[in-house]
Design a protein around this motif. Sequence first.
Motif, PDB file in Angstrom:
ATOM      1  N   MET A 196       0.823  -1.219   0.000  1.00 30.83           N
ATOM      2  CA  MET A 196       0.000   0.000   0.000  1.00 30.83           C
ATOM      3  C   MET A 196       0.849   1.258   0.000  1.00 30.83           C
ATOM      4  O   MET A 196       0.379   2.317  -0.431  1.00 30.83           O
ATOM      5  N   LEU A 197       2.098   1.167   0.465  1.00 29.92           N
ATOM      6  CA  LEU A 197       2.979   2.335   0.438  1.00 29.92           C
ATOM      7  C   LEU A 197       3.227   2.820  -0.984  1.00 29.92           C
ATOM      8  O   LEU A 197       3.407   4.019  -1.218  1.00 29.92           O
ATOM      9  N   PHE A 198       3.227   1.900  -1.949  1.00 27.77           N
ATOM     10  CA  PHE A 198       3.570   2.245  -3.321  1.00 27.77           C
ATOM     11  C   PHE A 198       2.353   2.636  -4.161  1.00 27.77           C
ATOM     12  O   PHE A 198       2.517   3.083  -5.297  1.00 27.77           O
ATOM     13  N   ILE A 199       1.145   2.449  -3.631  1.00 24.15           N
ATOM     14  CA  ILE A 199      -0.057   2.752  -4.415  1.00 24.15           C
ATOM     15  C   ILE A 199      -0.161   4.234  -4.770  1.00 24.15           C
ATOM     16  O   ILE A 199      -0.426   4.582  -5.929  1.00 24.15           O
ATOM     17  N   PRO A 200       0.036   5.190  -3.831  1.00 21.34           N
ATOM     18  CA  PRO A 200      -0.057   6.613  -4.218  1.00 21.34           C
ATOM     19  C   PRO A 200       0.925   6.990  -5.326  1.00 21.34           C
ATOM     20  O   PRO A 200       0.578   7.750  -6.243  1.00 21.34           O
ATOM     21  N   GLY A 201       2.141   6.468  -5.271  1.00 22.43           N
ATOM     22  CA  GLY A 201       3.112   6.775  -6.313  1.00 22.43           C
ATOM     23  C   GLY A 201       2.692   6.229  -7.666  1.00 22.43           C
ATOM     24  O   GLY A 201       2.882   6.891  -8.703  1.00 22.43           O
ATOM     25  N   ALA A 202       2.131   5.017  -7.680  1.00 26.86           N
ATOM     26  CA  ALA A 202       1.661   4.434  -8.943  1.00 26.86           C
ATOM     27  C   ALA A 202       0.508   5.246  -9.520  1.00 26.86           C
ATOM     28  O   ALA A 202       0.445   5.485 -10.741  1.00 26.86           O
ATOM     29  N   LEU A 203      -0.392   5.710  -8.672  1.00 27.96           N
ATOM     30  CA  LEU A 203      -1.509   6.544  -9.140  1.00 27.96           C
ATOM     31  C   LEU A 203      -1.007   7.889  -9.655  1.00 27.96           C
ATOM     32  O   LEU A 203      -1.499   8.405 -10.660  1.00 27.96           O
ATOM     33  N   ALA A 204      -0.005   8.451  -8.972  1.00 23.06           N
ATOM     34  CA  ALA A 204       0.566   9.732  -9.426  1.00 23.06           C
ATOM     35  C   ALA A 204       1.223   9.575 -10.790  1.00 23.06           C
ATOM     36  O   ALA A 204       1.095  10.446 -11.658  1.00 23.06           O
ATOM     37  N   SER A 205       1.918   8.468 -10.998  1.00 22.98           N
ATOM     38  CA  SER A 205       2.556   8.217 -12.294  1.00 22.98           C
ATOM     39  C   SER A 205       1.520   8.092 -13.396  1.00 22.98           C
ATOM     40  O   SER A 205       1.676   8.668 -14.484  1.00 22.98           O
ATOM     41  N   ALA A 206       0.442   7.342 -13.130  1.00 21.92           N
ATOM     42  CA  ALA A 206      -0.617   7.185 -14.138  1.00 21.92           C
ATOM     43  C   ALA A 206      -1.303   8.514 -14.436  1.00 21.92           C
ATOM     44  O   ALA A 206      -1.628   8.819 -15.592  1.00 21.92           O
ATOM     45  N   ALA A 207      -1.524   9.336 -13.402  1.00 23.18           N
ATOM     46  CA  ALA A 207      -2.188  10.625 -13.602  1.00 23.18           C
ATOM     47  C   ALA A 207      -1.330  11.593 -14.405  1.00 23.18           C
ATOM     48  O   ALA A 207      -1.853  12.445 -15.137  1.00 23.18           O
ATOM     49  N   MET A 208      -0.008  11.469 -14.295  1.00 26.95           N
ATOM     50  CA  MET A 208       0.887  12.391 -15.001  1.00 26.95           C
ATOM     51  C   MET A 208       1.101  12.012 -16.459  1.00 26.95           C
ATOM     52  O   MET A 208       1.531  12.854 -17.264  1.00 26.95           O
ATOM     53  N   LEU A 258       5.580   9.282  -3.266  1.00 26.23           N
ATOM     54  CA  LEU A 258       4.709   9.929  -4.246  1.00 26.23           C
ATOM     55  C   LEU A 258       5.544  10.654  -5.305  1.00 26.23           C
ATOM     56  O   LEU A 258       5.257  10.587  -6.509  1.00 26.23           O
ATOM     57  N   LEU A 259       6.599  11.346  -4.871  1.00 28.73           N
ATOM     58  CA  LEU A 259       7.497  12.036  -5.795  1.00 28.73           C
ATOM     59  C   LEU A 259       8.185  11.042  -6.717  1.00 28.73           C
ATOM     60  O   LEU A 259       8.363  11.316  -7.920  1.00 28.73           O
ATOM     61  N   ARG A 260       8.556   9.898  -6.190  1.00 29.60           N
ATOM     62  CA  ARG A 260       9.173   8.861  -7.028  1.00 29.60           C
ATOM     63  C   ARG A 260       8.240   8.446  -8.154  1.00 29.60           C
ATOM     64  O   ARG A 260       8.651   8.319  -9.317  1.00 29.60           O
ATOM     65  N   GLY A 261       6.976   8.221  -7.838  1.00 33.50           N
ATOM     66  CA  GLY A 261       6.019   7.811  -8.862  1.00 33.50           C
ATOM     67  C   GLY A 261       5.797   8.878  -9.917  1.00 33.50           C
ATOM     68  O   GLY A 261       5.748   8.592 -11.121  1.00 33.50           O
ATOM     69  N   ALA A 262       5.664  10.142  -9.483  1.00 32.61           N
ATOM     70  CA  ALA A 262       5.448  11.233 -10.433  1.00 32.61           C
ATOM     71  C   ALA A 262       6.667  11.420 -11.337  1.00 32.61           C
ATOM     72  O   ALA A 262       6.533  11.695 -12.536  1.00 32.61           O
ATOM     73  N   ALA A 263       7.872  11.274 -10.785  1.00 32.52           N
ATOM     74  CA  ALA A 263       9.082  11.461 -11.582  1.00 32.52           C
ATOM     75  C   ALA A 263       9.207  10.401 -12.666  1.00 32.52           C
ATOM     76  O   ALA A 263       9.753  10.672 -13.750  1.00 32.52           O
ATOM     77  N   MET A 264       8.720   9.196 -12.397  1.00 27.68           N
ATOM     78  CA  MET A 264       8.799   8.139 -13.389  1.00 27.68           C
ATOM     79  C   MET A 264       8.058   8.506 -14.673  1.00 27.68           C
ATOM     80  O   MET A 264       8.463   8.140 -15.777  1.00 27.68           O
ATOM     81  N   ALA A 265       6.938   9.243 -14.541  1.00 22.10           N
ATOM     82  CA  ALA A 265       6.174   9.639 -15.729  1.00 22.10           C
ATOM     83  C   ALA A 265       6.991  10.559 -16.627  1.00 22.10           C
ATOM     84  O   ALA A 265       6.812  10.556 -17.851  1.00 22.10           O
ATOM     85  N   TYR A 266       7.880  11.354 -16.033  1.00 22.10           N
ATOM     86  CA  TYR A 266       8.724  12.254 -16.818  1.00 22.10           C
ATOM     87  C   TYR A 266       9.872  11.513 -17.512  1.00 22.10           C
ATOM     88  O   TYR A 266      10.618  12.133 -18.277  1.00 22.10           O
TER      89      TYR A 266
END
Length: 330
Positions: free
Chosen positions: A114-126, A174-182
């Motif tokens: 569950m710790l990684f779910i917000p980051g995965a959602l942030a990546s998909a949203a970006m 969360l920042l890790r997940g968002a950065a992956m989209a970039y």
Amino acid sequence: VRNRVPVDGWGLALLVVGIASLQYVLERGHADDWFDSTAILICTVLGVVCIAGLIWWELRIKHPILNLRNFKNATFRSGVLLMFAMGCMLYGLVFIVPVFVSAIQGLTATQTGMLFIPGALASAAMMPFIGKQMRKSDPRALILVGLLGLGAAAFFIGRFDANTSVSGMFWPLLLRGAAMAYLFIPINTMVLTQFTGAAIGQAAGMLNLMRQIGGSIAIAILSTVFQQYRDQSYGNLINHITWFDPPAVNALHGIEQSFHVKLPLELGIGTASREGIKTLYYAAQKQAFVLGYQKVLAVGVVAFLILSLIHLALMKPRRGGIRGPVPDAH
């Protein structure tokens, strides 16, 4: 009827055996004392021979499973190495963070996931936003944002310690997940727009392969180096657990007093002094785990940023910018 492209069976066999052998060496090397182990020695020779044979074979046949001639393209070469570095950081964090939170925070497998779910959602949203920006901005600028964002996230993740709460882990992950989209979309786009036709599939396959190889190598190296750093830190800490170290003596007296209250000697559980020493050694093991985790991530972040920024500087976008549909990220 279309002529079918022959399957490169020898290339596939050499690739699988070579990577599997070298991965075994990286994973078991430290535990088996490296080249003192016959299995490690055999796998090393087998891996080197297979990879060398793969390169020779793929450069001489007409339909290779890996078109190594694509590496003549500077953008492809830099993009593949960037994807390799990103795979190292992506899968490396997915490996080391769960190990840390389960050992230090005592989280279950479900809580860790569950710790990684917000980051995965942030990546998909970006992803849609990055796709639109690809037609307006230099892809290298987006990749730079992603590299710095991922480096910053890994830096903060590397500062987790025994006092870090689950809520304190939210923003770095969360920042890790968002950065992956970039990183996913711009790197794939810059590389794949260099090719046309069937060559696009070859280039996409190489990108995915290098990301997976990077992850496998990162996990093997992290597990080995982390164990070394942890053992080194533990050795340094227990040198201070002596009767000649005032902080250790004071800590021991405090623990003894606590055991005198909670575990009276009449219960026959053990002496307070013995239990206090056990507690100190357990605390040293826990702190050594944290120090090893922090050190291995600090080294990893520095190496990732240096190598990634060098290859980013070598990338050249296609003339005329990105036009048409943006290639898929995976």
